[in-house]
Each structure stands twice: as structure tokens, then as C-alpha cells.
Design a protein around this motif. Structure first.
Motif, PDB file in Angstrom:
ATOM      1  N   GLY A 190       0.744  -1.062  -0.013  1.00 10.61           N
ATOM      2  CA  GLY A 190      -0.146   0.027   0.206  1.00 10.61           C
ATOM      3  C   GLY A 190       0.720   0.827  -0.014  1.00 10.61           C
ATOM      4  N   SER A 191       2.102   1.139   0.386  1.00  9.85           N
ATOM      5  CA  SER A 191       2.964   2.512   0.301  1.00  9.85           C
ATOM      6  C   SER A 191       4.249   2.172  -0.029  1.00  9.85           C
ATOM      7  CB  SER A 191       2.984   2.954   1.714  1.00  9.85           C
ATOM      8  OG  SER A 191       3.511   2.137   2.733  1.00  9.85           O
ATOM      9  N   HIS A 192       5.198   3.065  -0.685  1.00 14.80           N
ATOM     10  CA  HIS A 192       6.500   2.916  -0.830  1.00 14.80           C
ATOM     11  C   HIS A 192       7.123   2.418   0.349  1.00 14.80           C
ATOM     12  CE1 HIS A 192      10.390   3.967  -2.089  1.00 14.80           C
ATOM     13  NE2 HIS A 192      10.192   4.302  -3.299  1.00 14.80           N
ATOM     14  N   ALA A 193       7.120   3.104   1.207  1.00  5.67           N
ATOM     15  CA  ALA A 193       7.758   2.625   2.636  1.00  5.67           C
ATOM     16  C   ALA A 193       7.609   1.332   3.186  1.00  5.67           C
ATOM     17  CB  ALA A 193       7.279   3.803   3.745  1.00  5.67           C
ATOM     18  N   ALA A 194       6.283   0.812   3.105  1.00  3.07           N
ATOM     19  CA  ALA A 194       6.142  -0.519   3.531  1.00  3.07           C
ATOM     20  C   ALA A 194       7.053  -1.437   2.470  1.00  3.07           C
ATOM     21  CB  ALA A 194       4.770  -0.846   3.536  1.00  3.07           C
ATOM     22  N   PHE A 195       6.842  -1.149   1.393  1.00  4.00           N
ATOM     23  CA  PHE A 195       7.569  -1.999   0.305  1.00  4.00           C
ATOM     24  C   PHE A 195       9.194  -1.968   0.508  1.00  4.00           C
ATOM     25  CE2 PHE A 195       9.763  -2.085  -4.110  1.00  4.00           C
ATOM     26  CZ  PHE A 195       9.565  -3.228  -4.236  1.00  4.00           C
ATOM     27  N   SER A 196       9.566  -0.633   0.579  1.00  2.39           N
ATOM     28  CA  SER A 196      11.112  -0.510   0.840  1.00  2.39           C
ATOM     29  C   SER A 196      11.428  -1.384   2.081  1.00  2.39           C
ATOM     30  CB  SER A 196      11.493   0.719   0.947  1.00  2.39           C
ATOM     31  OG  SER A 196      11.359   1.412  -0.333  1.00  2.39           O
ATOM     32  N   THR A 197      10.611  -1.508   3.318  1.00  4.34           N
ATOM     33  CA  THR A 197      11.218  -2.255   4.260  1.00  4.34           C
ATOM     34  C   THR A 197      11.212  -3.430   4.350  1.00  4.34           C
ATOM     35  OG1 THR A 197      10.089  -0.372   5.687  1.00  4.34           O
ATOM     36  CG2 THR A 197      10.337  -2.562   6.669  1.00  4.34           C
ATOM     37  N   ALA A 198      10.343  -4.018   3.553  1.00  5.62           N
ATOM     38  CA  ALA A 198      10.049  -5.511   3.316  1.00  5.62           C
ATOM     39  C   ALA A 198      11.205  -5.772   2.431  1.00  5.62           C
ATOM     40  CB  ALA A 198       8.805  -5.934   2.763  1.00  5.62           C
ATOM     41  N   PHE A 199      11.408  -5.070   1.214  1.00  6.27           N
ATOM     42  CA  PHE A 199      12.679  -5.426   0.357  1.00  6.27           C
ATOM     43  C   PHE A 199      13.744  -5.560   1.153  1.00  6.27           C
ATOM     44  CE2 PHE A 199      15.355  -5.076  -3.095  1.00  6.27           C
ATOM     45  CZ  PHE A 199      14.833  -5.374  -4.092  1.00  6.27           C
ATOM     46  N   ARG A 200      14.265  -4.500   1.783  1.00  2.05           N
ATOM     47  CA  ARG A 200      15.407  -4.426   2.682  1.00  2.05           C
ATOM     48  C   ARG A 200      15.489  -5.672   3.675  1.00  2.05           C
ATOM     49  NH1 ARG A 200      19.124  -0.419   3.426  1.00  2.05           N
ATOM     50  NH2 ARG A 200      20.652  -0.526   5.146  1.00  2.05           N
ATOM     51  N   SER A 201      14.454  -6.086   4.191  1.00  2.00           N
ATOM     52  CA  SER A 201      14.328  -7.089   5.130  1.00  2.00           C
ATOM     53  C   SER A 201      14.947  -8.513   4.305  1.00  2.00           C
ATOM     54  CB  SER A 201      12.957  -7.165   5.871  1.00  2.00           C
ATOM     55  OG  SER A 201      13.198  -8.479   6.477  1.00  2.00           O
ATOM     56  N   ARG A 202      14.573  -8.396   3.231  1.00  2.00           N
ATOM     57  CA  ARG A 202      14.848  -9.919   2.513  1.00  2.00           C
ATOM     58  C   ARG A 202      16.234  -9.793   1.633  1.00  2.00           C
ATOM     59  NH1 ARG A 202      12.965 -14.627   0.882  1.00  2.00           N
ATOM     60  NH2 ARG A 202      13.355 -15.176  -1.223  1.00  2.00           N
ATOM     61  N   PHE A 203      16.737  -8.467   1.374  1.00  2.00           N
ATOM     62  CA  PHE A 203      17.622  -8.605   0.306  1.00  2.00           C
ATOM     63  C   PHE A 203      18.955  -7.976   1.150  1.00  2.00           C
ATOM     64  CE2 PHE A 203      14.180  -8.899  -2.620  1.00  2.00           C
ATOM     65  CZ  PHE A 203      14.444 -10.295  -3.077  1.00  2.00           C
ATOM     66  N   GLY A 204      18.592  -7.170   2.188  1.00  2.00           N
ATOM     67  CA  GLY A 204      19.615  -6.301   3.009  1.00  2.00           C
ATOM     68  C   GLY A 204      19.943  -5.086   1.984  1.00  2.00           C
ATOM     69  N   THR A 217      18.218  -1.536  -0.208  1.00  2.00           N
ATOM     70  CA  THR A 217      16.789  -1.116  -0.823  1.00  2.00           C
ATOM     71  C   THR A 217      16.567  -1.355  -2.240  1.00  2.00           C
ATOM     72  OG1 THR A 217      17.961   1.138  -1.187  1.00  2.00           O
ATOM     73  CG2 THR A 217      17.225   0.766   0.875  1.00  2.00           C
ATOM     74  N   PRO A 218      15.310  -1.046  -2.563  1.00  2.00           N
ATOM     75  CA  PRO A 218      14.792  -1.219  -4.079  1.00  2.00           C
ATOM     76  C   PRO A 218      15.640  -0.209  -4.912  1.00  2.00           C
ATOM     77  CG  PRO A 218      13.033  -1.258  -2.768  1.00  2.00           C
ATOM     78  CD  PRO A 218      13.964  -0.751  -1.830  1.00  2.00           C
ATOM     79  N   ARG A 219      15.967   1.198  -4.374  1.00  2.00           N
ATOM     80  CA  ARG A 219      16.614   2.112  -5.011  1.00  2.00           C
ATOM     81  C   ARG A 219      18.364   1.792  -5.284  1.00  2.00           C
ATOM     82  NH1 ARG A 219      15.637   7.046  -6.481  1.00  2.00           N
ATOM     83  NH2 ARG A 219      13.763   7.028  -4.979  1.00  2.00           N
ATOM     84  N   GLU A 220      18.769   0.910  -4.152  1.00  2.00           N
ATOM     85  CA  GLU A 220      20.108   0.411  -4.349  1.00  2.00           C
ATOM     86  C   GLU A 220      20.089  -0.738  -5.340  1.00  2.00           C
ATOM     87  OE1 GLU A 220      21.754   1.395   0.074  1.00  2.00           O
ATOM     88  OE2 GLU A 220      20.772  -0.435  -0.364  1.00  2.00           O
ATOM     89  N   VAL A 221      19.174  -1.484  -5.206  1.00  2.00           N
ATOM     90  CA  VAL A 221      19.125  -2.601  -6.673  1.00  2.00           C
ATOM     91  C   VAL A 221      19.063  -2.060  -7.776  1.00  2.00           C
ATOM     92  CG1 VAL A 221      17.885  -4.523  -7.376  1.00  2.00           C
ATOM     93  CG2 VAL A 221      18.316  -4.296  -4.741  1.00  2.00           C
ATOM     94  N   ARG A 222      18.050  -1.116  -8.107  1.00  2.00           N
ATOM     95  CA  ARG A 222      18.193  -0.329  -9.260  1.00  2.00           C
ATOM     96  C   ARG A 222      19.102   0.150  -9.859  1.00  2.00           C
ATOM     97  NH1 ARG A 222      13.483   3.924 -10.205  1.00  2.00           N
ATOM     98  NH2 ARG A 222      14.874   5.247  -8.997  1.00  2.00           N
ATOM     99  N   GLU A 223      19.895   0.921  -8.994  1.00  2.00           N
ATOM    100  CA  GLU A 223      21.010   1.518  -9.137  1.00  2.00           C
ATOM    101  C   GLU A 223      22.493   0.757  -9.401  1.00  2.00           C
ATOM    102  OE1 GLU A 223      21.463   4.568  -6.523  1.00  2.00           O
ATOM    103  OE2 GLU A 223      19.586   5.784  -7.176  1.00  2.00           O
ATOM    104  N   GLY A 224      22.166  -0.630  -9.230  1.00  2.00           N
ATOM    105  CA  GLY A 224      23.226  -1.483  -9.327  1.00  2.00           C
ATOM    106  C   GLY A 224      23.976  -1.456  -8.028  1.00  2.00           C
ATOM    107  N   GLN A 225      23.585  -1.014  -6.855  1.00  2.36           N
ATOM    108  CA  GLN A 225      24.745  -1.048  -5.736  1.00  2.36           C
ATOM    109  C   GLN A 225      24.672  -2.222  -4.968  1.00  2.36           C
ATOM    110  OE1 GLN A 225      23.761   2.407  -3.581  1.00  2.36           O
ATOM    111  NE2 GLN A 225      24.479   3.905  -5.252  1.00  2.36           N
TER     112      GLN A 225
END
Length: 240
Positions: A214-228, A230-238
Motif C-alpha cells: 500500500g505504500s512505498h515505505a512498506a515495500f522498501s522495508t520488506a524489500f530491505r528485510s529480504r535482500f539487505g 533498498t529497491p533504489r540500491e538494487v535499481r542503481e546496481g549498488q
């Protein structure tokens, strides 16, 4: 009937006819060739044919600790008319017929031997049961992976499509420490990572919506918990 079945386990040895036993969303069919084991702490459904008869051995679960480490409060079925299952059945049937001729100590000793034999017979079925659960887990995972992009994907959809109850799905996945909701969530997050890596121009907010957040923040929190990361870091290749 037991006045207090708490902590009790029942071994049911059918003598004639057939029955269907259901507990915690798991349903099994038993006949004169099978023996079913079930915990009595939870509601139990039993439907049987006319003339169904069975021998029942009810014991405290604590007495199974050293005998039946395979019992986990889920319904178990093993061969009841061959090998040790047949020996246990024959002994219990003899005890039921000769019960009036046995003193209490003799009756208890015979039942103890039958319990030992039944537990050994059940342990022989553990490998087959484990194999069935592994196959069921693979089927669940495959279905979730094939439908991960479907916004309607949830536990009800999986259960209806596979013909299993949600309780059974949860029991199968419990072996891996997962819930059905967690499996679906992880699959969606895996899809999100692939999208972000392959489509760097895709807005993160779109991906969050696709994954039912429902929100960008909730998605980012769940994403970081799974992959260590953020979505932005993955998109930027970090990638770390």
C-alpha cells in the motif's frame, strides 16, 4: 469416551469397513489395511461406512517421546496388515478378546508391547510421509511461482486451485518454517527485484503496487528485510 483428551494420542486399527478421518485440514481414508495415528488435543472428524469397527489404543503423548519422534500432531497413516503393523494389530485384538482373563499388570504389559510395535511400524512410514510432503511443497512453490504476477494470488486461491485446505498447506510449509503468506510475499519480492534489475526506468512505486504493497515505505522495508538493500540500491546496481 475420554473425559479429558488433552495430551492424548490415539492409534486407530480398523477391523472392518472404511472411514475418513479429518483433522487440521488434513483428510485421510483408512480401511482394514491401514492404521491411523492422531492427536486428541484438536477437533477430529470421523465419517465411516455402516458396520465400521476398529480397535483404539489411546496413550499420553508423553509416552511417545522415545518411541515415536516422527509424530508431530499431524495425521499419520501406516500399513496395518503387514509387518509390524499386523503384529501390533493381532496383539491388540487378542488383548481385546482375552481382556477379562488378564489381570491389570498383564493387560498393561500387553498394551505396552502393542504400543512399541505400533510405534516401530509408524517409524517405517516416516520416509514415505516425508517424501509426500516434499512433493506437496514443490507443487505449492511451483504454483506460486507460476502465478506470482496475478494480483489475486493469495492463500485461498492456492488452496482452491490445488484442491487442498489452507490448513494442510500451512502444515506442509511449516516444515520449512514458512507460512503461505510469507511464501507469496517472498515470491513477489523476488519478482520485484528482477523487475528493478532488468527495467531500471520502472518507477519503484509501480513495482510496490504490483507486489500488493500500500505504500512505498512498506515495500522498501520488506524489500530491505529480504535482500539487505533498498529497491533504489538494487535499481542503481549498488549490490553489496
Amino acid at each position: 469416551m475420554l473425559s479429558n483428551p488433552q495430551g492424548m494420542v490415539e492409534f486407530l486399527f480398523p477391523v472392518s469397513g472404511t472411514a475418513v478421518v479429518e483433522q487440521a485440514g488434513q483428510r485421510v481414508r483408512v480401511d482394514a489395511d491401514a492404521t491411523v495415528v492422531c492427536g486428541l488435543d484438536r477437533p477430529l472428524g470421523l465419517w465411516h461406512s455402516p458396520g465400521f469397527e476398529a480397535l483404539a489404543l489411546v496413550v499420553p503423548e508423553s509416552r511417545l517421546a522415545a518411541r515415536a519422534s516422527w509424530f508431530d500432531q499431524c495425521l499419520k497413516v501406516f500399513e496395518g496388515r503387514r509387518g509390524l503393523g499386523r503384529v501390533a494389530f493381532d496383539l491388540l485384538r487378542t488383548v481385546s478378546v482375552e481382556g477379562n482373563a488378564l489381570v491389570a499388570a498383564e493387560f498393561d504389559a500387553a498394551c505396552e508391547r502393542a504400543l512399541d510395535l505400533a510405534c516401530l511400524a509408524g517409524s517405517g512410514a516416516r520416509e514415505a510421509d516425508s517424501s509426500h510432503r516434499s512433493a506437496a511443497r514443490a507443487t505449492i512453490r511451483r504454483f506460486v511461482a507460476d502465478h506470482v504476477a496475478d494480483p489475486e494470488l493469495d492463500g485461498h486461491m492456492v488452496a482452491a486451485a490445488l484442491g487442498w485446505s489452507r490448513r494442510y498447506l500451512q502444515a506442509v510449509l511449516h516444515d520449512e518454517g514458512l507460512t503461505l503468506s510469507e511464501l507469496i510475499r517472498n515470491a513477489r519480492l523476488d519478482m520485484a527485484r528482477v523487475r528493478l534489475e532488468q527495467e531500471p526506468a520502472l518507477p519503484i512505486g509501480w513495482v510496490a503496487v504490483e507486489c500488493r504493497y500500500g505504500s512505498h515505505a512498506a515495500f522498501s522495508t520488506a524489500f530491505r528485510s529480504r535482500f539487505g538493500m533498498t529497491p533504489r540500491e538494487v535499481r542503481e546496481g549498488q549490490v553489496r
